[in-house]
Design a protein around this motif. Structure first.
Motif, PDB file in Angstrom:
ATOM      1  N   TYR A 128     105.935  67.982  66.926  1.00 38.16           N
ATOM      2  CA  TYR A 128     107.308  67.535  66.691  1.00 38.16           C
ATOM      3  C   TYR A 128     108.295  68.675  66.963  1.00 38.16           C
ATOM      4  CZ  TYR A 128     105.084  63.841  63.861  1.00 38.16           C
ATOM      5  OH  TYR A 128     104.311  62.798  63.423  1.00 38.16           O
ATOM      6  N   ASP A 141     109.280  63.365  68.609  1.00 41.61           N
ATOM      7  CA  ASP A 141     107.883  63.769  68.726  1.00 41.61           C
ATOM      8  C   ASP A 141     107.416  63.611  70.165  1.00 41.61           C
ATOM      9  OD1 ASP A 141     106.242  61.251  69.209  1.00 41.61           O
ATOM     10  OD2 ASP A 141     107.280  60.644  67.365  1.00 41.61           O
ATOM     11  N   ASN A 143     104.092  62.933  70.846  1.00 40.47           N
ATOM     12  CA  ASN A 143     102.708  62.562  70.564  1.00 40.47           C
ATOM     13  C   ASN A 143     102.150  61.489  71.495  1.00 40.47           C
ATOM     14  OD1 ASN A 143     102.687  64.395  68.377  1.00 40.47           O
ATOM     15  ND2 ASN A 143     103.780  62.890  67.140  1.00 40.47           N
TER      16      ASN A 143
END
Length: 279
Positions: A128, A141, A143
């Protein structure tokens, strides 16, 4: 540690604490327990250490005004921003997908942005970034596109470094996550296992990255292991560091001022190096 060296912050099992140069506690921010089971009971003893190795982390911003911390509240993980003067919570962000084994922060030199990397064991890595403008916390983020460990930030604000979860490559990114350059470890013969980067790497200065090549203990890996200098803009490999007494493997900690630290686990000696001393 604060930029002026006036206090340090520590992430504990149930609190974040700021401690002065004399060892006095300046403030404490209480949170849930980083135990193996969220919500598990305690005996009431404030000094009780609960089993398990799970932990959060914290860091002072580079302008010294805020402390960022990864904590647990009511069986849920959060990223919080605290006032460095008194530990007052300024903002918090729920981390919906996190089941942390541990984490680390990387502070951006602008004093506004902070990076957080959360390790979840075999379940991968969460990464993050966030910014605090004094009134609003804005986070994003990376991800969906990454399973990478956040390693360091360029001292001239020119991106950040990550390492692939298993060390297959090292990348330089823009702050939005776009890949600017990639470096793979030196390879051996075709029938050998590919090399890998160890977790220690970062910016020696604005123009140079140092990275540790991992080794599993066999003869071929030993030839590739050690510390390598790379161009900070292209991640092109300049060459292996030639230490005066022979190769040094394992973790390396660059300081951003042209020097770096190594630690010898055998002799328990911490050394500070520069490019001239290391050849």
């Amino acid at each position: 540690m604060s930029p002026d060296g006036g206090f340090a912050v520590f992430s504990g099992q149930r609190a974040v604490r700021a401690v002065g140069v004399g060892g006095e506690v300046l403030w404490e921010y209480r949170h849930g327990c980083w135990g193996p089971e969220l919500g598990h009971p305690h005996s009431g003893d404030e000094q009780e250490v609960c089993r398990g190795l799970e932990h959060g982390s914290c860091r002072v911003s580079d302008d010294g005004r805020t402390v960022w911390a990864h904590v647990v509240h009511e069986e849920r993980e959060y990223w919080v921003v605290l006032d460095a003067a008194d530990g007052r919570e300024l903002a918090r962000l729920p981390l919906e997908d996190s089941a942390a084994a541990g984490s680390n922060h990387v502070s951006h030199p602008d004093g506004i942005h902070m990076g957080l990397s959360i390790g979840m064991g075999q379940d991968g890595i969460l990464l993050y970034w966030a910014r605090w403008d004094g009134e609003k916390l804005t986070a994003w983020d990376l991800n969906e596109t990454m399973d990478r460990i956040l390693a360091d930030v360029h001292p001239g604000h020119r991106g950040f470094l990550t390492i692939e979860h298993y060390g297959s490559d090292l990348r330089l990114h823009a702050l939005d996550g776009d890949t600017l350059a990639t470096a793979e470890p030196e390879s051996g013969a075709e029938d050998e296992e590919p090399g890998f980067w160890d977790y220690g790497c970062g910016f020696v200065d604005a123009g140079t990255v140092i990275a540790a090549a991992g080794e599993d203990g066999d003869e071929e890996d030993a030839e590739r292991a050690g510390h390598w200098l790379l161009d900070a803009h292209t991640l092109g490999i300049r060459g292996r560091v030639a230490y005066p007494d022979g190769p040094v493997a394992g973790y390396v900690r660059p300081l951003g001022d042209g020097t770096w630290l190594t630690y010898d686990t055998g002799t328990e000696i911490l050394n500070r190096w520069g490019e001239a001393a290391a050849g």
